[in-house]
Design an enzyme around this catalytic site. Structure first.
Site: not given
Length: 666
Positions: A348, A288, A200, A290
């Site tokens: 992190f 999308e 896309e 959820n």
């Protein structure tokens, strides 16, 4: 209404569901693994059932064991939270077969939205704006190149079954499209067992904005406005806010209506989220859906006043939505910061261990702002290596965006967490960043602003002056206490000196202090005077002061000759000395840190899964040496230079601490 529900989850989301159920008079059942026997959600629930060993595959995502707990408890419904089994159609089908209600959508909607290719096709058919692209199967790299040329570069190559950033590549040319197709296909097959790929248009300078929808079993569907989720690190959201600082009313309405159209197209029920990518011209494209409650749902609740968990329970019980679209308010601004057990100074990496101190700021209404903290931990509890590293979701609400951000900054400074590594300093740095405060956001914000990783915060000169003034005033209070304890001082405080030298962040600032019962005036060498007010006493780990007419919150630790002060993401070693002490201190030799260049240190607490070298072996730069696992992440440790392994100090299966030596180099 249900009499009893089971929460098929753990941690803060389980606690969150329990709070609403308790308010509604609904009994709750917690499930827990052996590692979570003393967890907060277990303590809070009316009942608790152990479902297996610590690994999630043997407990929280084991459908047979969760269903056994459902049958044992006699629960009439299940709230799945997020993650784990929340979007698993097989779990939804098992509940339906057992006659137990799921606080979520029908299995058909879950399946339709769970596949990226199918969901985009349905979205397009429902009139939802989708990113230009090719949703069909792509046979080989040559076809991928032809499709990319037709769409126009840059393009995004994605795995249909993907998630978490796996199986994704950006291509800016034919060469990159060819290489990216094969790499994504291989990665998708390895990660998901499904190598289907689609292509896309890649949206440059994108924002991640999502619409919260709520639908019942009677055909009603509404949207509860949007959440801005662009502050992400490695495709993981870090800070969210509602509403978005970018959308105008027209775009908000169009996105909301399209989100509801998609929900109706798949027969959606319960709470769900439709995610969009939005470009700089406010063109938006479906990303999308959820089919569950989102982590960041509290900010939506704060701006609308609607309890989403309550509505999920009522929808599952067959009740219609009690409001129409026109009746949903949009009030003020809310910000959410995700507090993770991860060390920002170590790229992190996850951190585990005992919370020796855990003191969140007080929840509730504070003047014109609100503080909310959704959490699943407590002081003295442990952060396990087996699960997601989220500790809490700190939220603030205020009338305007700037006020909500200011409230968040103060709340983060007042949040005391000790015993583990955590990202509070990084969250504070985001709140203080000019680009964030201006609302100039994209999903690349963190990567662009901290390209070399987080190294802490250097306070600007004006803020450093405020901290220095506070340190002088606090030091005076501490000196009076020390003098009284030692017998050097009676009730007369004039014997404590007024002239001091403050060394902080590489600067040496001479200052004098004049105190009276209401506060202290600190005057610097250039004649500027700063007023310090606030009831701090020695030994308190939090100083909530007013400095130069504005709030200043400091985390305080005693240190030789001064303090360790943390505020606004900065971690400061502050020395407050008399002029003579400062003169002598300048003559002292600098203490150098130990040399660790000849050792491989464990960067985080975790399990040594693999040791890939042997004593006496010559290793090359970049060669993998060991693998350490913590919190669902595997981290491969590599050699930084060519060397010889002299001694191995750990064995596979060992549980390692931070900076524990794994091996020595010759």
């Amino acid at each position: 209404m249900f009499r009893k529900i089971l929460i098929a989850n753990r941690g803060e989301i389980a606690c969150r569901v329990i709070k609403t159920a308790r308010r509604m008079g609904v009994e709750t059942v917690a499930i827990y693994s052996e590692a979570d026997a003393r967890a907060l959600h277990v303590r809070m629930a009316d009942e608790a059932i152990c479902i297996g060993p610590a690994p999630a595959a043997q407990s929280y995502i084991n459908i047979d064991r969760v269903m056994a707990a459902v049958r044992e408890s006699g629960a009439e419904a299940v709230h799945p939270g997020y993650g784990f089994l929340s979007e698993n159609p097989r779990f939804a089908a098992a509940l339906a077969e057992a006659g137990v209600a799921l606080m979520g959508p029908p299995t058909s909607a879950m399946e339709a939205m769970g596949d990226k290719i199918t969901s985009k096709r349905i979205a397009a058919e429902a009139g939802v704006s989708t990113v230009p692209g090719h949703m069909g199967l792509i046979s080989d790299a040559d076809e991928a190149v032809r499709i990319a040329q037709g769409i126009g570069y840059p393009v995004m190559i994605k795995a249909s079954a993907g998630g978490g950033g796996k199986g994704m590549r950006i291509a800016w040319s034919d060469k990159e499209a060819r290489e990216g197709f094969q790499a994504s296909k291989n990665e998708a097959a390895a990660s998901f067992g499904d190598d289907r790929i689609f292509i896309e248009k890649f949206v440059d300078q994108p924002r991640h904005i999502e619409i919260q929808v709520l639908a019942d079993k009677h055909g009603n569907c509404v949207y509860l406005y949007e959440r801005e989720c662009s502050i992400q690190r490695r495709n993981q959201k870090v800070v969210e806010e509602a509403p978005s600082p970018f959308l105008d009313p027209e775009t908000r309405k169009a996105m909301g209506e399209q989100a509801c159209a998609l929900a109706r197209a798949v027969g959606y029920e319960s709470a769900g989220t439709v995610e969009f990518i939005v470009d700089g011209a406010r063109n938006f494209y479906f990303l999308e859906m959820n089919t569950r409650l989102q982590v960041e749902h509290p900010v939506t609740e704060l701006i609308t006043g609607i309890d989403l968990v309550e509505q999920m329970i009522r929808v599952a019980a067959g009740e219609p939505l009690p409001f129409t679209q026109a009746e949903i308010p949009l009030k003020g601004w809310a910000v959410e910061s995700r507090l993770y057990a991860e060390d920002p100074y170590r790229k992190f990496l996850p951190s585990t261990g005992r919370l020796t101190r855990y003191r969140p700021p007080a929840e509730g209404l504070h003047g014109d702002m609100v503080i909310r903290n959704d959490t699943g931990v407590y002081e003295g509890g442990e952060i396990s290596r087996f699960y997601d590293p989220m500790i809490a979701k700190l939220c603030t609400w205020a009338r305007t965006r700037q006020e909500a951000i200011d409230a968040m900054s103060e709340a983060l400074d007042a949040f005391e967490v000790e015993g583990i590594g955590h990202n509070l300093p990084f969250l504070s740095a985001v709140m203080a960043h000019p680009r964030f405060r201006e609302g100039r956001l994209t999903t690349a914000f963190i990567a662009e602003e901290w390209p070399d990783g987080f190294r802490g915060v250097a306070l600007p000169p004006a803020e450093l002056r405020r901290v220095a003034a506070a340190a002088v005033a606090m030091n005076r209070v501490a000196e009076i206490r020390r003098a009284r304890i030692s017998g050097r001082l009676d009730h007369h405080e004039r014997h404590v000196g007024s002239d001091w030298i403050v060394d902080v962040q590489g600067e040496s600032l001479p200052a004098s202090v004049l105190a009276e019962p209401g506060g202290a005036d600190v005057t610097f060498a250039d004649g500027a005077t700063i007023r310090v007010e606030g009831p701090w006493t020695p030994g308190r780990t939090l100083a909530q002061l007013t400095v130069d007419g504005r709030p200043l919150v400091l985390k305080v630790e005693d240190a030789t000759g001064g303090f360790r002060l943390r505020t606004g993401g900065a971690d400061l070693r502050v020395h407050v000395r008399t002029p003579r002490q400062a003169e002598l201190a300048r003559l002292m030799p600098e203490k150098l840190p130990p040399d660790t260049s000849r050792a491989l240190l464990c960067p985080m607490p975790g399990l040594l899964v693999q040791l890939l070298v042997a004593e006496g072996e010559e290793v090359e730069e970049g060669q993998a040496l060991a693998t350490v696992e913590a919190m669902k992440m595997e981290n491969t440790l590599k050699a930084e230079r060519r060397a010889k392994v002299a001694r191995i100090r750990a064995r596979e299966g060992d549980t390692l601490a931070v900076d524990q030596v794994i091996l020595d180099f010759a």
